[in-house]
Scaffold this active site. Structure first.
Site, mmCIF file in Angstrom:
data_model
loop_
_atom_site.group_PDB
_atom_site.id
_atom_site.type_symbol
_atom_site.label_atom_id
_atom_site.label_comp_id
_atom_site.label_asym_id
_atom_site.label_seq_id
_atom_site.Cartn_x
_atom_site.Cartn_y
_atom_site.Cartn_z
ATOM 1 N N ASP A 67 0.981 -1.262 0.064
ATOM 2 C CA ASP A 67 0.137 -0.058 0.030
ATOM 3 C C ASP A 67 0.925 1.214 0.066
ATOM 4 O OD1 ASP A 67 0.972 -0.151 2.562
ATOM 5 O OD2 ASP A 67 -1.315 -0.081 3.636
ATOM 6 N N SER A 68 2.223 1.081 0.225
ATOM 7 C CA SER A 68 3.119 2.088 -0.159
ATOM 8 C C SER A 68 2.881 2.753 -1.534
ATOM 9 C CB SER A 68 4.583 1.645 0.064
ATOM 10 O OG SER A 68 4.746 0.593 -0.764
ATOM 11 N N ASP A 106 -0.878 -6.274 -0.102
ATOM 12 C CA ASP A 106 -1.385 -5.649 0.831
ATOM 13 C C ASP A 106 -2.933 -5.370 1.094
ATOM 14 O OD1 ASP A 106 0.828 -5.048 2.605
ATOM 15 O OD2 ASP A 106 1.239 -2.950 2.023
ATOM 16 N N LYS A 136 -1.411 -9.340 2.894
ATOM 17 C CA LYS A 136 -0.787 -9.081 3.959
ATOM 18 C C LYS A 136 -1.720 -7.965 4.784
ATOM 19 C CE LYS A 136 2.963 -6.058 3.707
ATOM 20 N NZ LYS A 136 2.457 -5.155 4.891
ATOM 21 N N GLU A 205 8.946 -4.490 10.844
ATOM 22 C CA GLU A 205 9.171 -3.165 10.284
ATOM 23 C C GLU A 205 9.583 -2.238 11.271
ATOM 24 O OE1 GLU A 205 8.021 0.612 7.351
ATOM 25 O OE2 GLU A 205 6.554 -1.050 7.826
#
Length: 289
Positions: A67-68, A106, A136, A205
């Site tokens: 989703d970045s 995502d 994810k 992360e």
């Protein structure tokens, strides 16, 4: 095992053609960690387009449609405005552009947190409409029930703990996590809960390195580090960060190239050619019959 290309003269675009191989599967990814050890670390990069997937596919074990893309592709201030439709469109493109890597998509903010049933509705759309192998989602103990619900219904789930960008407002920013004993205990508990609920892998992360090492040793599934530790079972980066597409990158990113400069210089050369009328030349125009 690699993806080969052929030039489609009708479209002037490179289209992947499958070499004799099988795409990596969720069980094969899980099996890379044996008795707590992953002999060959797993390689994962983000991909958002078919062409990007074509180029990355031969070198990766997994491609993450992150989703970045909200920030990288659409220029949004965070991942929060990303929609399910956006993720599905890009996920389908990445699947079309790859033959070797396992593709993970995502689940965007707001598409899974309300209930396991909501998560199943969203995840089943992703799986059916993209052809991806897994989804994810972010979160730990609070998401364990959802991970178990999806896993029991045939939807492989990759977990994500530590710095969870979708919770940036609650966390107060993008700083590293785990600097207090309470936060360290929570990250370990979150990771173990998600793994025990059935996640096949776990992204860790932006955490203090000792925590990443401890969590990697505490779970049976592979861990994928990003801003964590080289001792994780694999690594992931946002491809555009790794390539040097942006001036500012997080501390944990190693810039392997400066593609932004290459693009800028190439556009500058093209611009000069156009303005001087040195492009196009006879090689780029169609002569009269």
């Amino acid at each position: 095992m690699s993806t080969t290309f052929q030039l489609d003269t009708a479209t002037s675009r490179a289209n992947p053609t499958p070499a004799p191989m099988k795409r990596l599967t969720v069980p094969r990814i899980k099996q890379r960690k044996v008795d707590g050890v992953t002999a060959e670390p797993l390689v994962m990069l983000t991909a958002y387009t078919a062409r990007q997937a074509q180029l990355l596919d031969p070198h990766c074990d997994m491609l993450l449609v992150g989703d970045s893309l909200g920030q990288v592709i659409y220029g949004l201030p965070s991942t929060l405005p990303v929609t399910l439709d956006m993720m599905i469109a890009h996920g389908a493109a990445v699947v079309r552009g790859s033959y070797h890597s396992l593709v993970v998509v995502d689940m965007p903010f707001g598409s899974y947190e309300a209930s396991p049933q909501q998560a199943f509705a969203s995840a089943s759309r992703i799986m059916a409409e993209t052809g991806a192998a897994a989804v994810k989602l972010e979160g730990g103990v609070a998401m364990a029930e959802t991970v178990a619900f999806l896993s029991a219904r045939g939807i492989p789930v990759m977990g994500h703990v530590g710095l969870t960008p979708q919770a940036v407002n609650a966390l107060g920013g993008y700083m590293a996590r785990g600097r207090s004993e309470a936060e360290e205990a929570k990250i370990i508990a979150d990771g173990k809960a998600v793994a025990e609920a059935g996640a096949f892998a776990l992204v860790i992360e932006g955490v203090v390195e000792d925590i990443a090492i401890a969590l990697t040793g505490a779970v049976a599934v592979p861990t994928i580090g990003i801003g964590a530790s080289a001792q994780c079972d694999g690594q992931v980066l946002v491809t555009e960060d790794m390539l040097g597409m942006f001036e500012r990158v997080p501390r944990f990113v190693k810039r392997y190239n400066d593609i932004a400069q290459v693009i800028s210089q190439t556009a500058e050369t093209y611009s000069a050619d156009v303005r001087s009328r040195s492009f196009p030349t006879a090689d780029q125009v169609y002569p009269a019959k």
